[in-house]
Write a protein that holds these residues in place. Structure first.
Motif, PDB file in Angstrom:
ATOM      1  N   VAL A  51      66.613 117.594  30.294  1.00 55.12           N
ATOM      2  CA  VAL A  51      65.308 117.062  29.912  1.00 55.12           C
ATOM      3  C   VAL A  51      64.395 117.058  31.133  1.00 55.12           C
ATOM      4  CG1 VAL A  51      64.084 115.133  28.864  1.00 55.12           C
ATOM      5  CG2 VAL A  51      66.428 115.651  28.136  1.00 55.12           C
ATOM      6  N   PHE A  52      63.476 118.019  31.147  1.00 51.37           N
ATOM      7  CA  PHE A  52      62.529 118.156  32.248  1.00 51.37           C
ATOM      8  C   PHE A  52      61.266 118.808  31.706  1.00 51.37           C
ATOM      9  CE2 PHE A  52      64.953 121.983  31.972  1.00 51.37           C
ATOM     10  CZ  PHE A  52      64.091 123.021  32.302  1.00 51.37           C
ATOM     11  N   SER A  53      60.170 118.637  32.436  1.00 48.58           N
ATOM     12  CA  SER A  53      58.899 119.163  31.959  1.00 48.58           C
ATOM     13  C   SER A  53      57.912 119.272  33.118  1.00 48.58           C
ATOM     14  CB  SER A  53      58.324 118.229  30.882  1.00 48.58           C
ATOM     15  OG  SER A  53      57.127 118.740  30.365  1.00 48.58           O
ATOM     16  N   VAL A  54      56.899 120.091  32.917  1.00 48.92           N
ATOM     17  CA  VAL A  54      55.757 120.119  33.832  1.00 48.92           C
ATOM     18  C   VAL A  54      54.835 118.987  33.411  1.00 48.92           C
ATOM     19  CG1 VAL A  54      53.723 121.442  34.544  1.00 48.92           C
ATOM     20  CG2 VAL A  54      55.934 122.598  34.252  1.00 48.92           C
ATOM     21  N   PHE A  55      54.319 118.270  34.390  1.00 49.67           N
ATOM     22  CA  PHE A  55      53.414 117.149  34.130  1.00 49.67           C
ATOM     23  C   PHE A  55      52.080 117.444  34.791  1.00 49.67           C
ATOM     24  CE2 PHE A  55      51.458 113.063  34.820  1.00 49.67           C
ATOM     25  CZ  PHE A  55      51.800 112.312  33.697  1.00 49.67           C
ATOM     26  N   ASP A  56      51.031 117.583  33.990  1.00 50.11           N
ATOM     27  CA  ASP A  56      49.660 117.727  34.479  1.00 50.11           C
ATOM     28  C   ASP A  56      49.482 118.907  35.443  1.00 50.11           C
ATOM     29  OD1 ASP A  56      46.989 116.968  34.524  1.00 50.11           O
ATOM     30  OD2 ASP A  56      47.260 115.628  36.238  1.00 50.11           O
ATOM     31  N   SER A  57      50.278 119.948  35.291  1.00 47.04           N
ATOM     32  CA  SER A  57      50.213 121.153  36.126  1.00 47.04           C
ATOM     33  C   SER A  57      50.349 120.869  37.620  1.00 47.04           C
ATOM     34  CB  SER A  57      48.915 121.922  35.878  1.00 47.04           C
ATOM     35  OG  SER A  57      48.826 122.321  34.542  1.00 47.04           O
ATOM     36  N   ARG A  58      50.839 119.682  37.970  1.00 43.48           N
ATOM     37  CA  ARG A  58      50.965 119.325  39.388  1.00 43.48           C
ATOM     38  C   ARG A  58      52.355 118.864  39.780  1.00 43.48           C
ATOM     39  NH1 ARG A  58      46.374 115.183  40.329  1.00 43.48           N
ATOM     40  NH2 ARG A  58      47.330 115.125  42.386  1.00 43.48           N
ATOM     41  N   TRP A  59      53.121 118.387  38.814  1.00 42.25           N
ATOM     42  CA  TRP A  59      54.435 117.819  39.103  1.00 42.25           C
ATOM     43  C   TRP A  59      55.436 118.280  38.052  1.00 42.25           C
ATOM     44  CZ3 TRP A  59      50.146 114.485  38.578  1.00 42.25           C
ATOM     45  CH2 TRP A  59      49.654 113.958  39.770  1.00 42.25           C
ATOM     46  N   PHE A  60      56.699 118.161  38.413  1.00 42.58           N
ATOM     47  CA  PHE A  60      57.774 118.275  37.444  1.00 42.58           C
ATOM     48  C   PHE A  60      58.323 116.875  37.236  1.00 42.58           C
ATOM     49  CE2 PHE A  60      57.568 122.572  38.925  1.00 42.58           C
ATOM     50  CZ  PHE A  60      57.873 123.324  37.801  1.00 42.58           C
ATOM     51  N   VAL A  61      58.606 116.540  35.984  1.00 44.31           N
ATOM     52  CA  VAL A  61      59.258 115.274  35.678  1.00 44.31           C
ATOM     53  C   VAL A  61      60.630 115.598  35.101  1.00 44.31           C
ATOM     54  CG1 VAL A  61      57.217 113.815  35.437  1.00 44.31           C
ATOM     55  CG2 VAL A  61      57.982 115.146  33.475  1.00 44.31           C
ATOM     56  N   ILE A  62      61.619 114.849  35.571  1.00 48.46           N
ATOM     57  CA  ILE A  62      62.998 115.094  35.189  1.00 48.46           C
ATOM     58  C   ILE A  62      63.593 113.763  34.736  1.00 48.46           C
ATOM     59  CG2 ILE A  62      65.254 115.913  36.004  1.00 48.46           C
ATOM     60  CD1 ILE A  62      62.938 116.952  38.393  1.00 48.46           C
ATOM     61  N   ALA A  63      64.202 113.754  33.572  1.00 49.68           N
ATOM     62  CA  ALA A  63      64.806 112.527  33.062  1.00 49.68           C
ATOM     63  C   ALA A  63      66.121 112.246  33.780  1.00 49.68           C
ATOM     64  CB  ALA A  63      65.055 112.637  31.560  1.00 49.68           C
ATOM     65  N   ASN A  64      66.254 111.033  34.268  1.00 46.67           N
ATOM     66  CA  ASN A  64      67.544 110.572  34.756  1.00 46.67           C
ATOM     67  C   ASN A  64      68.240 109.927  33.567  1.00 46.67           C
ATOM     68  OD1 ASN A  64      69.777 109.327  35.844  1.00 46.67           O
ATOM     69  ND2 ASN A  64      68.607 107.687  36.787  1.00 46.67           N
ATOM     70  N   ILE A  65      69.133 110.675  32.966  1.00 54.03           N
ATOM     71  CA  ILE A  65      69.901 110.187  31.825  1.00 54.03           C
ATOM     72  C   ILE A  65      71.270 109.706  32.299  1.00 54.03           C
ATOM     73  CG2 ILE A  65      70.980 110.864  29.638  1.00 54.03           C
ATOM     74  CD1 ILE A  65      68.536 112.829  29.337  1.00 54.03           C
ATOM     75  N   ALA A  66      71.887 110.494  33.161  1.00 50.00           N
ATOM     76  CA  ALA A  66      73.217 110.148  33.676  1.00 50.00           C
ATOM     77  C   ALA A  66      73.397 110.781  35.055  1.00 50.00           C
ATOM     78  CB  ALA A  66      74.296 110.626  32.716  1.00 50.00           C
ATOM     79  N   SER A  67      72.546 110.414  35.988  1.00 49.36           N
ATOM     80  CA  SER A  67      72.549 111.066  37.302  1.00 49.36           C
ATOM     81  C   SER A  67      72.529 110.080  38.464  1.00 49.36           C
ATOM     82  CB  SER A  67      71.334 112.001  37.406  1.00 49.36           C
ATOM     83  OG  SER A  67      71.356 112.966  36.400  1.00 49.36           O
ATOM     84  N   PRO A  68      73.533 109.232  38.557  1.00 52.38           N
ATOM     85  CA  PRO A  68      73.514 108.247  39.651  1.00 52.38           C
ATOM     86  C   PRO A  68      73.543 108.887  41.037  1.00 52.38           C
ATOM     87  CG  PRO A  68      75.642 108.236  38.535  1.00 52.38           C
ATOM     88  CD  PRO A  68      74.721 109.108  37.725  1.00 52.38           C
ATOM     89  N   ALA A  69      74.253 109.997  41.202  1.00 49.03           N
ATOM     90  CA  ALA A  69      74.314 110.640  42.522  1.00 49.03           C
ATOM     91  C   ALA A  69      72.946 111.196  42.921  1.00 49.03           C
ATOM     92  CB  ALA A  69      75.369 111.749  42.536  1.00 49.03           C
ATOM     93  N   SER A  70      72.234 111.812  41.978  1.00 51.63           N
ATOM     94  CA  SER A  70      70.899 112.339  42.285  1.00 51.63           C
ATOM     95  C   SER A  70      69.960 111.217  42.707  1.00 51.63           C
ATOM     96  CB  SER A  70      70.306 113.068  41.069  1.00 51.63           C
ATOM     97  OG  SER A  70      71.071 114.195  40.727  1.00 51.63           O
ATOM     98  N   VAL A  71      69.964 110.132  41.962  1.00 51.86           N
ATOM     99  CA  VAL A  71      69.081 108.998  42.258  1.00 51.86           C
ATOM    100  C   VAL A  71      69.446 108.377  43.606  1.00 51.86           C
ATOM    101  CG1 VAL A  71      68.431 106.668  41.512  1.00 51.86           C
ATOM    102  CG2 VAL A  71      68.508 108.544  39.859  1.00 51.86           C
ATOM    103  N   ARG A  72      70.730 108.207  43.849  1.00 57.46           N
ATOM    104  CA  ARG A  72      71.188 107.636  45.121  1.00 57.46           C
ATOM    105  C   ARG A  72      70.773 108.544  46.282  1.00 57.46           C
ATOM    106  NH1 ARG A  72      75.966 106.785  43.547  1.00 57.46           N
ATOM    107  NH2 ARG A  72      76.845 108.779  44.165  1.00 57.46           N
ATOM    108  N   ASN A  73      70.974 109.855  46.125  1.00 58.98           N
ATOM    109  CA  ASN A  73      70.596 110.792  47.183  1.00 58.98           C
ATOM    110  C   ASN A  73      69.099 110.766  47.449  1.00 58.98           C
ATOM    111  OD1 ASN A  73      73.244 111.541  47.420  1.00 58.98           O
ATOM    112  ND2 ASN A  73      72.989 113.567  46.521  1.00 58.98           N
ATOM    113  N   LEU A  74      68.295 110.716  46.396  1.00 59.99           N
ATOM    114  CA  LEU A  74      66.843 110.714  46.579  1.00 59.99           C
ATOM    115  C   LEU A  74      66.353 109.440  47.259  1.00 59.99           C
ATOM    116  CD1 LEU A  74      65.777 112.410  43.243  1.00 59.99           C
ATOM    117  CD2 LEU A  74      65.631 113.379  45.561  1.00 59.99           C
ATOM    118  N   ALA A  75      67.082 108.344  47.113  1.00 57.54           N
ATOM    119  CA  ALA A  75      66.732 107.110  47.817  1.00 57.54           C
ATOM    120  C   ALA A  75      66.944 107.276  49.323  1.00 57.54           C
ATOM    121  CB  ALA A  75      67.561 105.945  47.287  1.00 57.54           C
ATOM    122  N   GLU A  76      67.865 108.159  49.694  1.00 56.24           N
ATOM    123  CA  GLU A  76      68.173 108.401  51.104  1.00 56.24           C
ATOM    124  C   GLU A  76      67.398 109.575  51.686  1.00 56.24           C
ATOM    125  OE1 GLU A  76      72.393 109.020  50.978  1.00 56.24           O
ATOM    126  OE2 GLU A  76      72.834 106.897  50.717  1.00 56.24           O
TER     127      GLU A  76
END
Length: 163
Positions: free
Chosen positions: A34-59
């Motif tokens: 689940v991902f999409s282009v948002f306003d031709s400027r960003w990509f938005v990606i759903a965090n459905i089950a991605s604790p490692a991705s979220v943890r890594n992005l915090a760091e």
């Protein structure tokens, strides 16, 4: 930076891969449905089950999102900085709206990853470069459909002659 061509490939890709890195430099690649282009400027990606991705992005906010049209074997690699928008933020609904349209409530969106591109590069199968005079999107799609045993409404298989 997000052109109509990039948007079109994102819309017809059914899976993307988000690469992140933790504080020690250990990479993580996670599939995203689940991902999409948002306003031709960003990509938005759903965090459905991605604790490692979220943890890594915090760091480390550096991320890379890759997606391809499996049949034509072309797509894009998007590198940039990502921010995690938590459900309790006032702007969560704004960022989640295009993702909610995709999921229709079927998946819980725990947070939204907003990727701001620094660079976008095409991904193409080697055949396009090695055999440019004979490799087309249609030829790639036809070969992929044959290999996977599928038929697509977009790339019609030629009719077989009747016996």
């Amino acid at each position: 930076m997000i052109t109509p061509e990039v948007t079109a490939f994102a819309e017809r890709s059914v899976l993307a891969w988000l690469a992140t890195v933790d504080a020690s430099g250990c990479p993580n690649v996670s599939p995203k449905e689940v991902f999409s282009v948002f306003d031709s400027r960003w990509f938005v990606i759903a965090n459905i089950a991605s604790p490692a991705s979220v943890r890594n992005l915090a760091e480390n906010s550096q991320a890379c999102l890759s997606f391809i049209d499996l049949f034509v074997q072309k797509g894009f690699k998007v590198k940039g900085r990502a921010e995690v928008i938590a459900r309790d933020r006032d702007d969560f609904a704004l960022w989640a709206e295009p993702l909610e349209k995709i999921t229709q409530g079927r998946f819980p969106i725990r947070s939204v990853i907003v990727l701001t591109p620094d660079s976008i590069e095409p991904i193409v199968a080697p055949s396009y470069r090695l055999y440019p005079s004979e490799t087309t999107e249609k030829s790639q799609a036809m070969a992929a459909m044959k290999a996977y045993g599928v038929v697509s409404a977009r790339w019609q298989m030629p009719d077989k002659p009747s016996p």
